[in-house]
Write an enzyme that holds these catalytic residues in place. Sequence first.
Site, mmCIF file in Angstrom:
data_model
loop_
_atom_site.group_PDB
_atom_site.id
_atom_site.type_symbol
_atom_site.label_atom_id
_atom_site.label_comp_id
_atom_site.label_asym_id
_atom_site.label_seq_id
_atom_site.Cartn_x
_atom_site.Cartn_y
_atom_site.Cartn_z
ATOM 1 N N HIS A 56 -7.632 -3.891 9.470
ATOM 2 C CA HIS A 56 -8.935 -4.632 9.172
ATOM 3 C C HIS A 56 -9.726 -4.885 10.137
ATOM 4 C CE1 HIS A 56 -6.570 -6.565 5.372
ATOM 5 N NE2 HIS A 56 -6.569 -5.083 5.219
ATOM 6 N N HIS A 96 -12.994 -4.274 2.877
ATOM 7 C CA HIS A 96 -11.478 -4.226 2.961
ATOM 8 C C HIS A 96 -11.190 -3.726 4.246
ATOM 9 C CE1 HIS A 96 -7.360 -3.330 1.421
ATOM 10 N NE2 HIS A 96 -7.123 -3.820 2.573
ATOM 11 N N GLU A 149 0.805 -1.129 0.138
ATOM 12 C CA GLU A 149 -0.198 -0.074 0.050
ATOM 13 C C GLU A 149 0.943 1.266 -0.057
ATOM 14 O OE1 GLU A 149 -3.012 0.026 -0.497
ATOM 15 O OE2 GLU A 149 -4.057 -1.864 0.459
ATOM 16 N N HIS A 193 -3.273 1.710 8.537
ATOM 17 C CA HIS A 193 -4.354 0.848 7.593
ATOM 18 C C HIS A 193 -4.402 -0.350 8.378
ATOM 19 C CE1 HIS A 193 -6.669 -1.530 5.020
ATOM 20 N NE2 HIS A 193 -5.442 -2.365 4.531
#
Length: 275
Positions: free
Chosen positions: A147, A217, A122, A145
């Site tokens: 999940h 996501h 990413e 980031h």
Amino acid sequence: MSVLITGIAGIGQVRDEITTVAGFLWHKGWAERNAGNLSYNITQYFDAPPGDSDFEAPVALPRTFANLNDQLLLVTASNSRMRDVAADIPANMCLLQIIDGGKAYRQLKKPAPEKMKPPTSELPTHLAIHDKLCAENRPEKVVIHTHPNRLIAMTHIREFCNQSVINNILWSMQPETCVYIHDGLGFVPYMQTGSDALALATLAALDRHRIVLWEKHGCLAIGENAREAFDLIDIAGKSADIFFICRNAGFQAEGIPLAELKKLRESFGIAQPEE
Ligand code: 2HA
Ligand code: ZN
């Protein structure tokens, strides 16, 4: 990350934050296998950058990140596990210097060459965000980031794939979400992971939000430090937890009434939502 970096003043605090937050992400169950990534602009901790011979060869970037020229960023390595990041930052993160006017990066050498790993998949998203933060002279230095299970689950339900709808639900689940995430989540429809399209949509969302939800996501948040970015995702995730706990018990969460949320915003001096 060599001795060179561990000796920089202030870096101990950065290391402690990353260790703590990477551990939180793993223990929350939001970081299966190599899920998630983290980047930290640590330029401010250097009086002078490491010398040329401390770096590996340059790697071209797919786009130019002009505002990041000469900046130094710690980023999680590709395929690194958050549980491993928490245990050993030098082995699982890369220190990158952006060079050539933002057209390339070079990675600080590691003491053992076989320990070299490329940065997270990413990277375009992380660099695009740091580039924007630098350009706008904003105080945020960290991008996380991850999940978060129930926030992702909400985006598998079509009626919640709408920014206004999902924010109104999350705000109404507990006062903290309304107060601390008063600007709401930015909603980004499903896009290929690691793509430029996802990076650009995330950038646009960060004009008005500090936390962004990627359909089916995960979540991305920015903060002045790692704990602050984590807190945003944690608070939003708690709202999603409450929502599903009620559903799983066979009830529909009533939610704090809109009039009460309006009063709450007034008493905290927070602008009312435009949506
Ligand atoms: O780094 O979570 O989105 C692994 C991911 C990609
Ligand atoms: Zn992801």
